[in-house]
Design a protein around this motif. Structure first.
Motif, PDB file in Angstrom:
ATOM      1  N   ILE A  83       0.853  -1.196   0.000  1.00  0.00           N
ATOM      2  CA  ILE A  83       0.000   0.000   0.000  1.00  0.00           C
ATOM      3  C   ILE A  83       0.885   1.241   0.000  1.00  0.00           C
ATOM      4  O   ILE A  83       0.640   2.204  -0.747  1.00  0.00           O
ATOM      5  CB  ILE A  83      -0.950   0.010   1.219  1.00  0.00           C
ATOM      6  CG1 ILE A  83      -2.015  -1.077   1.074  1.00  0.00           C
ATOM      7  CG2 ILE A  83      -1.598   1.388   1.395  1.00  0.00           C
ATOM      8  CD1 ILE A  83      -2.846  -1.302   2.336  1.00  0.00           C
ATOM      9  N   ILE A  84       1.928   1.223   0.819  1.00  0.00           N
ATOM     10  CA  ILE A  84       2.840   2.369   0.903  1.00  0.00           C
ATOM     11  C   ILE A  84       3.601   2.540  -0.406  1.00  0.00           C
ATOM     12  O   ILE A  84       3.760   3.669  -0.893  1.00  0.00           O
ATOM     13  CB  ILE A  84       3.791   2.210   2.108  1.00  0.00           C
ATOM     14  CG1 ILE A  84       2.983   2.303   3.411  1.00  0.00           C
ATOM     15  CG2 ILE A  84       4.892   3.270   2.075  1.00  0.00           C
ATOM     16  CD1 ILE A  84       3.736   1.871   4.654  1.00  0.00           C
ATOM     17  N   TYR A  89       4.500   5.758  -5.112  1.00  0.00           N
ATOM     18  CA  TYR A  89       4.623   5.931  -6.558  1.00  0.00           C
ATOM     19  C   TYR A  89       3.643   6.988  -7.062  1.00  0.00           C
ATOM     20  O   TYR A  89       4.002   7.878  -7.821  1.00  0.00           O
ATOM     21  CB  TYR A  89       4.390   4.605  -7.303  1.00  0.00           C
ATOM     22  CG  TYR A  89       4.348   4.820  -8.788  1.00  0.00           C
ATOM     23  CD1 TYR A  89       5.522   5.067  -9.492  1.00  0.00           C
ATOM     24  CD2 TYR A  89       3.137   4.839  -9.479  1.00  0.00           C
ATOM     25  CE1 TYR A  89       5.495   5.319 -10.850  1.00  0.00           C
ATOM     26  CE2 TYR A  89       3.104   5.078 -10.834  1.00  0.00           C
ATOM     27  CZ  TYR A  89       4.279   5.323 -11.518  1.00  0.00           C
ATOM     28  OH  TYR A  89       4.250   5.590 -12.868  1.00  0.00           O
ATOM     29  N   GLU A  90       2.431   6.882  -6.607  1.00  0.00           N
ATOM     30  CA  GLU A  90       1.405   7.814  -7.080  1.00  0.00           C
ATOM     31  C   GLU A  90       1.735   9.251  -6.658  1.00  0.00           C
ATOM     32  O   GLU A  90       1.583  10.185  -7.440  1.00  0.00           O
ATOM     33  CB  GLU A  90       0.042   7.381  -6.541  1.00  0.00           C
ATOM     34  CG  GLU A  90      -1.109   7.922  -7.333  1.00  0.00           C
ATOM     35  CD  GLU A  90      -2.445   7.320  -6.960  1.00  0.00           C
ATOM     36  OE1 GLU A  90      -3.450   7.844  -7.474  1.00  0.00           O
ATOM     37  OE2 GLU A  90      -2.512   6.359  -6.174  1.00  0.00           O
ATOM     38  N   ILE A 125       3.754   7.455   7.538  1.00  0.00           N
ATOM     39  CA  ILE A 125       4.834   7.386   6.543  1.00  0.00           C
ATOM     40  C   ILE A 125       4.514   8.262   5.335  1.00  0.00           C
ATOM     41  O   ILE A 125       5.364   9.013   4.855  1.00  0.00           O
ATOM     42  CB  ILE A 125       5.094   5.925   6.124  1.00  0.00           C
ATOM     43  CG1 ILE A 125       5.705   5.178   7.315  1.00  0.00           C
ATOM     44  CG2 ILE A 125       6.012   5.859   4.905  1.00  0.00           C
ATOM     45  CD1 ILE A 125       5.900   3.710   7.098  1.00  0.00           C
ATOM     46  N   LEU A 126       3.290   8.196   4.863  1.00  0.00           N
ATOM     47  CA  LEU A 126       2.925   8.974   3.673  1.00  0.00           C
ATOM     48  C   LEU A 126       2.898  10.472   3.963  1.00  0.00           C
ATOM     49  O   LEU A 126       3.202  11.277   3.081  1.00  0.00           O
ATOM     50  CB  LEU A 126       1.594   8.491   3.112  1.00  0.00           C
ATOM     51  CG  LEU A 126       1.614   7.064   2.567  1.00  0.00           C
ATOM     52  CD1 LEU A 126       0.230   6.666   2.077  1.00  0.00           C
ATOM     53  CD2 LEU A 126       2.664   6.886   1.481  1.00  0.00           C
ATOM     54  N   ASP A 127       2.578  10.846   5.182  1.00  0.00           N
ATOM     55  CA  ASP A 127       2.611  12.258   5.548  1.00  0.00           C
ATOM     56  C   ASP A 127       4.041  12.796   5.488  1.00  0.00           C
ATOM     57  O   ASP A 127       4.283  13.912   5.032  1.00  0.00           O
ATOM     58  CB  ASP A 127       2.009  12.465   6.934  1.00  0.00           C
ATOM     59  CG  ASP A 127       1.683  13.922   7.203  1.00  0.00           C
ATOM     60  OD1 ASP A 127       1.039  14.550   6.336  1.00  0.00           O
ATOM     61  OD2 ASP A 127       2.095  14.435   8.262  1.00  0.00           O
TER      62      ASP A 127
END
Length: 142
Positions: A83-84, A89-90, A125-127
């Protein structure tokens, strides 16, 4: 649930199969054709995400390592890891989708496919990755 989310979920299934079940990338397309969301644009979106992650896995993992202090990628749950990777990538490859939307989608997908605490982990992590992308964009403008 939107068709783009279905496309992201389809990409996640394909990534999981490659990462955790040792399914060859080349055989994924035919194996997962039944799961593709309806509509050519969404099928292509799912395939583009999948291919983008596979083609850039080392670079994506390097970025993730910068954001995941005290976590080895190999020790992350396979679903969370993919998911990460997908969201990373996106975030790094697209400019037409707001980063907040990408992160929200990843968090919702983690709620569906992983543990109750995974959404917080994925979001954290995405933040951090969002900050890296923002800094990169600011440097490009200078």
């Amino acid at each position: 649930m939107g068709t783009r989310r279905k496309a992201r979920e389809c990409s996640l299934h394909m990534l999981y199969a490659v990462d955790n079940c040792n399914v060859p990338i080349e055989s994924i397309y035919n194996s997962f054709a039944v799961y593709f969301p309806k509509g050519e644009a969404y099928r292509m979106f799912a395939l583009d995400l999948f291919k983008g992650v596979c083609d850039n896995k080392e670079d994506l993992d390097s970025l993730i390592k910068q954001c995941a202090k005290n976590w080895e990628i190999e020790r992350m749950a396979a679903v969370d890891r993919n998911i990460i990777r997908l969201a990373t990538y996106e975030i790094m490859a697209t400019t037409n989708i707001p980063i907040r939307v990408i992160i929200d989608e990843a968090v919702e997908i983690s709620k569906k496919y992983s543990t109750k605490d995974s959404s917080k982990f994925v979001n954290g992590i995405l933040d951090k990755l969002k900050k890296i992308r923002t800094q990169k964009n600011q440097k490009n403008l200078e």
